[in-house]
Enzyme design. Sequence first.
Site, PDB file in Angstrom:
ATOM      1  N   GLY A  51      44.535  39.404  37.593  1.00  0.00           N
ATOM      2  CA  GLY A  51      43.609  39.904  38.599  1.00  0.00           C
ATOM      3  C   GLY A  51      42.405  40.503  37.891  1.00  0.00           C
ATOM      4  CG  ASN A  87      47.433  43.260  48.412  1.00  0.00           C
ATOM      5  OD1 ASN A  87      46.776  42.231  48.583  1.00  0.00           O
ATOM      6  ND2 ASN A  87      46.864  44.442  48.266  1.00  0.00           N
ATOM      7  CG  HIS A 118      47.951  55.546  44.506  1.00  0.00           C
ATOM      8  ND1 HIS A 118      47.027  56.461  44.070  1.00  0.00           N
ATOM      9  CD2 HIS A 118      47.265  54.380  44.691  1.00  0.00           C
ATOM     10  CE1 HIS A 118      45.833  55.891  43.977  1.00  0.00           C
ATOM     11  NE2 HIS A 118      45.950  54.624  44.359  1.00  0.00           N
TER      12      HIS A 118
END
Length: 317
Positions: A7, A96, A174
């Site tokens: 990526g 994702n 997160h």
Amino acid sequence: MHIAQIGTGRVGRPTAYTIMCAELADTITVCDTKPGLANAFAEELRHVSASLSLDVEIVACERDEDVAGADIILVSAGKPRTPGVKMTRRDLAVQNGQIVKHIAESTISNNRDAKYVVITNPVDAMAMVCKKYSKADFVISTGTNLESLRLRSGLARALKVPVSTVEGYVVGEHGKAATILWSTVKINGLPLQEHLESTGKSLFKEEIDDYVKSVSKLIIDNIGGTEHGPAASFRDIVRAIVRNTNDVLPVATPMKFNGLPEPVCVSVPLRLGNSIGSSTYTTLSSKEKNKLANAAEAIYQTYKTTIEAIEKNSTHK
């Protein structure tokens, strides 16, 4: 040391660049499915290596299957949050998750001993997806290390002290379920309360908490995405692994919680080196442990929803 960056978008490029400039790799593989992108970025890295006189081999590829012989695989491929749109990292999970699953399954056979560091959001749930489908021994997410850097930055400005004198960690998820460990905050080695009393300063903790959780949206809305802050944070994590420093970093590793059927990737400060060392979990207060358990529940639910969608999609093919 061979580090692969899968990526090469807004986060992947500065991360690979920062890692190379820190001289952490002899070989860097950059991989992206967008035609031409990895090759173009590889050329830029080669120009940087010439500037710095770094003898680093740069490899480019467009298929995850072509990544081979890596010691560390950084996974940052995926859809980012959209500037100007009200959305959380969790909203990216299903799309994702499919990408991370493919990367995990495609890379493991050619990189049997690789350590996976997952960056793709929602990063903690995506690390669990990576672990499930790669079955690799070492899979972590970058966790709340970036939030911890934001915490120290925010405290330094609020208290008008050098950022190098500030310590402190954020744990949990997160994302929305991140929790500041105020018990770990120190200024020049003094616990926060002692520093405030000795200097006569005051601090609105709610403002710091809001800053830590909301500053990424400010950056995304104005720049288009976070770049250099994450790259520095991820460099710190990779450096700890490569150099076996055993630095205390709040990365997310699998932890077992009562009521949840499998270990969940939740951030707690731990010693990170070539292996995952001991954490500070036992030193946390009951209140802090409860907040960590709440974060684990949120992460698990995101992971569960993602896996259910992935498996449903697989059965319909």
